[in-house]
Design a protein around this motif. Sequence first.
Motif, PDB file in Angstrom:
ATOM      1  N   SER A  72       0.820  -1.213   0.000  1.00  0.00           N
ATOM      2  CA  SER A  72       0.000   0.000   0.000  1.00  0.00           C
ATOM      3  C   SER A  72       0.854   1.264   0.000  1.00  0.00           C
ATOM      4  CB  SER A  72      -0.926  -0.004   1.219  1.00  0.00           C
ATOM      5  OG  SER A  72      -0.157  -0.091   2.402  1.00  0.00           O
ATOM      6  N   ASP A  73       2.032   1.233   0.640  1.00  0.00           N
ATOM      7  CA  ASP A  73       2.891   2.419   0.715  1.00  0.00           C
ATOM      8  C   ASP A  73       4.079   2.231  -0.216  1.00  0.00           C
ATOM      9  OD1 ASP A  73       3.949   4.826   1.527  1.00  0.00           O
ATOM     10  OD2 ASP A  73       5.025   3.933   3.223  1.00  0.00           O
ATOM     11  N   LEU A  74       4.173   3.061  -1.252  1.00  0.00           N
ATOM     12  CA  LEU A  74       5.248   2.930  -2.241  1.00  0.00           C
ATOM     13  C   LEU A  74       6.268   4.058  -2.160  1.00  0.00           C
ATOM     14  CD1 LEU A  74       3.236   1.785  -5.369  1.00  0.00           C
ATOM     15  CD2 LEU A  74       4.610   0.394  -3.845  1.00  0.00           C
ATOM     16  N   THR A  75       6.282   4.839  -1.057  1.00  0.00           N
ATOM     17  CA  THR A  75       7.262   5.915  -0.941  1.00  0.00           C
ATOM     18  C   THR A  75       8.648   5.303  -0.775  1.00  0.00           C
ATOM     19  OG1 THR A  75       6.886   6.034   1.437  1.00  0.00           O
ATOM     20  CG2 THR A  75       5.633   7.547   0.047  1.00  0.00           C
ATOM     21  N   GLY A  76       9.574   5.750  -1.588  1.00  0.00           N
ATOM     22  CA  GLY A  76      10.946   5.253  -1.519  1.00  0.00           C
ATOM     23  C   GLY A  76      11.150   3.923  -2.226  1.00  0.00           C
ATOM     24  N   ALA A  77      10.149   3.408  -2.898  1.00  0.00           N
ATOM     25  CA  ALA A  77      10.303   2.152  -3.634  1.00  0.00           C
ATOM     26  C   ALA A  77      11.134   2.396  -4.881  1.00  0.00           C
ATOM     27  CB  ALA A  77       8.939   1.587  -4.003  1.00  0.00           C
ATOM     28  N   LYS A  78      11.991   1.438  -5.219  1.00  0.00           N
ATOM     29  CA  LYS A  78      12.786   1.559  -6.428  1.00  0.00           C
ATOM     30  C   LYS A  78      13.173   0.184  -6.956  1.00  0.00           C
ATOM     31  CE  LYS A  78      16.842   2.684  -3.661  1.00  0.00           C
ATOM     32  NZ  LYS A  78      17.894   3.662  -3.444  1.00  0.00           N
ATOM     33  N   VAL A  79      13.495   0.155  -8.217  1.00  0.00           N
ATOM     34  CA  VAL A  79      13.914  -1.068  -8.887  1.00  0.00           C
ATOM     35  C   VAL A  79      15.317  -0.817  -9.432  1.00  0.00           C
ATOM     36  CG1 VAL A  79      13.477  -2.616 -10.814  1.00  0.00           C
ATOM     37  CG2 VAL A  79      11.569  -1.732  -9.485  1.00  0.00           C
ATOM     38  N   LEU A  80      16.253  -1.717  -9.101  1.00  0.00           N
ATOM     39  CA  LEU A  80      17.636  -1.593  -9.552  1.00  0.00           C
ATOM     40  C   LEU A  80      17.884  -2.573 -10.687  1.00  0.00           C
ATOM     41  CD1 LEU A  80      19.343  -1.462  -6.056  1.00  0.00           C
ATOM     42  CD2 LEU A  80      18.671   0.453  -7.485  1.00  0.00           C
TER      43      LEU A  80
ATOM     44  N   LEU B 239      13.274  -2.926  -4.274  1.00  0.00           N
ATOM     45  CA  LEU B 239      13.300  -2.433  -2.893  1.00  0.00           C
ATOM     46  C   LEU B 239      12.012  -1.703  -2.582  1.00  0.00           C
ATOM     47  CD1 LEU B 239      16.873  -0.935  -3.045  1.00  0.00           C
ATOM     48  CD2 LEU B 239      16.252  -2.979  -1.813  1.00  0.00           C
ATOM     49  N   VAL B 240      11.331  -2.107  -1.474  1.00  0.00           N
ATOM     50  CA  VAL B 240      10.103  -1.430  -1.068  1.00  0.00           C
ATOM     51  C   VAL B 240       9.915  -1.617   0.429  1.00  0.00           C
ATOM     52  CG1 VAL B 240       8.661  -3.415  -1.665  1.00  0.00           C
ATOM     53  CG2 VAL B 240       7.635  -1.177  -1.503  1.00  0.00           C
ATOM     54  N   ASN B 241       9.641  -0.517   1.142  1.00  0.00           N
ATOM     55  CA  ASN B 241       9.383  -0.518   2.588  1.00  0.00           C
ATOM     56  C   ASN B 241      10.460  -1.253   3.398  1.00  0.00           C
ATOM     57  OD1 ASN B 241       7.027   0.879   2.121  1.00  0.00           O
ATOM     58  ND2 ASN B 241       5.758  -0.949   2.065  1.00  0.00           N
ATOM     59  N   GLY B 242      11.712  -1.069   3.036  1.00  0.00           N
ATOM     60  CA  GLY B 242      12.802  -1.700   3.773  1.00  0.00           C
ATOM     61  C   GLY B 242      13.005  -3.164   3.429  1.00  0.00           C
ATOM     62  N   LYS B 243      12.186  -3.724   2.547  1.00  0.00           N
ATOM     63  CA  LYS B 243      12.321  -5.117   2.128  1.00  0.00           C
ATOM     64  C   LYS B 243      13.018  -5.157   0.774  1.00  0.00           C
ATOM     65  CE  LYS B 243       7.848  -5.753   3.130  1.00  0.00           C
ATOM     66  NZ  LYS B 243       6.543  -6.358   2.982  1.00  0.00           N
ATOM     67  N   SER B 244      13.860  -6.162   0.595  1.00  0.00           N
ATOM     68  CA  SER B 244      14.592  -6.326  -0.653  1.00  0.00           C
ATOM     69  C   SER B 244      14.215  -7.673  -1.255  1.00  0.00           C
ATOM     70  CB  SER B 244      16.095  -6.270  -0.376  1.00  0.00           C
ATOM     71  OG  SER B 244      16.796  -6.600  -1.522  1.00  0.00           O
ATOM     72  N   PHE B 245      13.858  -7.651  -2.539  1.00  0.00           N
ATOM     73  CA  PHE B 245      13.526  -8.871  -3.252  1.00  0.00           C
ATOM     74  C   PHE B 245      14.528  -9.059  -4.368  1.00  0.00           C
ATOM     75  CE2 PHE B 245       9.556  -7.234  -1.501  1.00  0.00           C
ATOM     76  CZ  PHE B 245       9.085  -8.354  -0.834  1.00  0.00           C
TER      77      PHE B 245
END
Length: 108
Positions: A49-57, A99-105
């Motif tokens: 629900s919260d995508l602030t600071g989300a990014k794709v490397l 990277l989203v909400n402090g989680k890394s996939f």
Amino acid sequence: MYAVIRTGGKQYLVSPGEKLKIETTAHENGNIEFSDILAVSGEEGKFESDLTGAKVLASVVGEGRGEKILVFKLKRKKQYKKMQGHRQNFVEVKINEILVNGKSFKEA
């Protein structure tokens, strides 16, 4: 795990380890960071629900030009014909991490 990113006026569904061709964008040292994230899903059927600071490397695999597209214009009975070709530049990237909400996939 997947994310929907927007780049070059188009939207792409990406997941870690996937390769895709996008329109030419500026990159430095072979790395690209996409910060315009539209949606992120960690599990099937659930979205963040919260995508602030989300990014794709992503990292750049190669650059090139696409297949030729022919543009042909004709006006009958007026002796008007015009033929033109076009090849779109692209950058092939490999998605490394989401990277989203402090989680890394990363790729499994």
